[in-house]
Design an enzyme around this catalytic site. Structure first.
Site, PDB file in Angstrom:
ATOM      1  N   SER A 171      44.518  35.499  29.540  1.00 38.00           N
ATOM      2  CA  SER A 171      43.822  34.266  29.901  1.00 38.00           C
ATOM      3  C   SER A 171      43.391  34.289  31.359  1.00 38.00           C
ATOM      4  O   SER A 171      42.320  33.782  31.704  1.00 38.00           O
ATOM      5  CB  SER A 171      44.696  33.047  29.623  1.00 38.00           C
ATOM      6  OG  SER A 171      45.888  33.124  30.367  1.00 38.00           O
TER       7      SER A 171
ATOM      8  N   ILE B 279      42.403  36.836  32.975  1.00 34.10           N
ATOM      9  CA  ILE B 279      41.242  37.718  33.091  1.00 34.10           C
ATOM     10  C   ILE B 279      40.016  37.125  32.396  1.00 34.10           C
ATOM     11  O   ILE B 279      38.922  37.109  32.949  1.00 34.10           O
ATOM     12  CB  ILE B 279      41.561  39.095  32.468  1.00 34.10           C
ATOM     13  CG1 ILE B 279      42.707  39.753  33.209  1.00 34.10           C
ATOM     14  CG2 ILE B 279      40.332  39.987  32.488  1.00 34.10           C
ATOM     15  CD1 ILE B 279      43.315  40.916  32.460  1.00 34.10           C
ATOM     16  N   ASN B 280      40.196  36.601  31.188  1.00 35.49           N
ATOM     17  CA  ASN B 280      39.056  36.215  30.365  1.00 35.49           C
ATOM     18  C   ASN B 280      38.617  34.764  30.484  1.00 35.49           C
ATOM     19  O   ASN B 280      37.465  34.455  30.222  1.00 35.49           O
ATOM     20  CB  ASN B 280      39.359  36.497  28.891  1.00 35.49           C
ATOM     21  CG  ASN B 280      39.484  37.980  28.631  1.00 35.49           C
ATOM     22  OD1 ASN B 280      38.871  38.786  29.313  1.00 35.49           O
ATOM     23  ND2 ASN B 280      40.286  38.334  27.663  1.00 35.49           N
ATOM     24  N   TYR B 281      39.523  33.862  30.823  1.00 42.59           N
ATOM     25  CA  TYR B 281      39.185  32.448  30.735  1.00 42.59           C
ATOM     26  C   TYR B 281      39.189  31.699  32.063  1.00 42.59           C
ATOM     27  O   TYR B 281      38.757  30.566  32.118  1.00 42.59           O
ATOM     28  CB  TYR B 281      40.142  31.743  29.764  1.00 42.59           C
ATOM     29  CG  TYR B 281      40.168  32.398  28.413  1.00 42.59           C
ATOM     30  CD1 TYR B 281      39.029  32.411  27.617  1.00 42.59           C
ATOM     31  CD2 TYR B 281      41.302  33.035  27.952  1.00 42.59           C
ATOM     32  CE1 TYR B 281      39.038  33.024  26.379  1.00 42.59           C
ATOM     33  CE2 TYR B 281      41.319  33.650  26.706  1.00 42.59           C
ATOM     34  CZ  TYR B 281      40.186  33.638  25.937  1.00 42.59           C
ATOM     35  OH  TYR B 281      40.197  34.250  24.728  1.00 42.59           O
ATOM     36  N   LEU B 282      39.691  32.293  33.101  1.00 41.04           N
ATOM     37  CA  LEU B 282      39.798  31.601  34.379  1.00 41.04           C
ATOM     38  C   LEU B 282      38.892  32.286  35.400  1.00 41.04           C
ATOM     39  O   LEU B 282      39.004  33.490  35.624  1.00 41.04           O
ATOM     40  CB  LEU B 282      41.250  31.630  34.856  1.00 41.04           C
ATOM     41  CG  LEU B 282      41.608  30.801  36.060  1.00 41.04           C
ATOM     42  CD1 LEU B 282      41.345  29.316  35.777  1.00 41.04           C
ATOM     43  CD2 LEU B 282      43.074  30.968  36.395  1.00 41.04           C
TER      44      LEU B 282
END
Length: 110
Positions: A65, A67-70
Site C-alpha cells: 500500500s 508503494i501503490n496507493y500512497l
C-alpha cells in the site's frame, strides 16, 4: 530468501518444542498431572495460533500500500515535517524509484 528463512524458523521452533518435551517431568500426583496437561495444552494452542498467523502473513506484502496507493510526496513531506529520516520509511530502491518525490517541502499538501 524469504522461503528459506521461514523454513529455518520452523526448524528452530521444532527444536524448541523437542527441547521442551524432553524437559517435562511426570509428577506422581494426579492434580499436578492435570495442571501440567492444561499448561501444555495452553502452550500448544499459543504455538498453533502463532504458526497460523505467520502462515497467513507470509503471503501479504506489507509495503504494497505504501508503494501503490500512497503518493510518496505525502510521506516525504511528513518525514521532513516531523524530522523522521526518510530511510526509516523508504528502502533505498524506493528512494531511487521516487527521486522526484524527495524534493518536496515539509509543508507540501496534496
Amino acid at each position: 530468501g524469504y522461503q528459506r528463512r521461514v523454513r529455518e524458523e520452523k526448524e528452530e521452533e521444532k527444536k524448541k518444542a523437542d527441547a521442551i518435551s524432553s524437559e517435562i517431568k511426570i509428577p506422581n500426583n494426579a492434580e499436578k498431572l492435570k495442571k501440567n496437561i492444561q499448561k501444555l495444552e495452553d502452550r500448544i494452542q499459543k504455538i498453533e495460533i502463532k504458526q497460523t498467523e505467520k502462515d497467513e502473513l507470509k503471503t501479504v506484502a506489507l509495503g504494497t500500500s505504501k508503494i501503490n496507493y500512497l503518493d510518496p510526496r505525502i510521506t516525504v513531506a511528513w518525514c521532513k515535517k516531523f524530522d523522521v529520516p526518510i530511510e526509516k520509511i523508504f528502502s533505498k530502491s524506493l528512494r531511487e524509484k521516487f527521486p522526484w518525490a524527495m524534493d518536496v517541502d515539509d509543508d507540501w499538501e496534496f
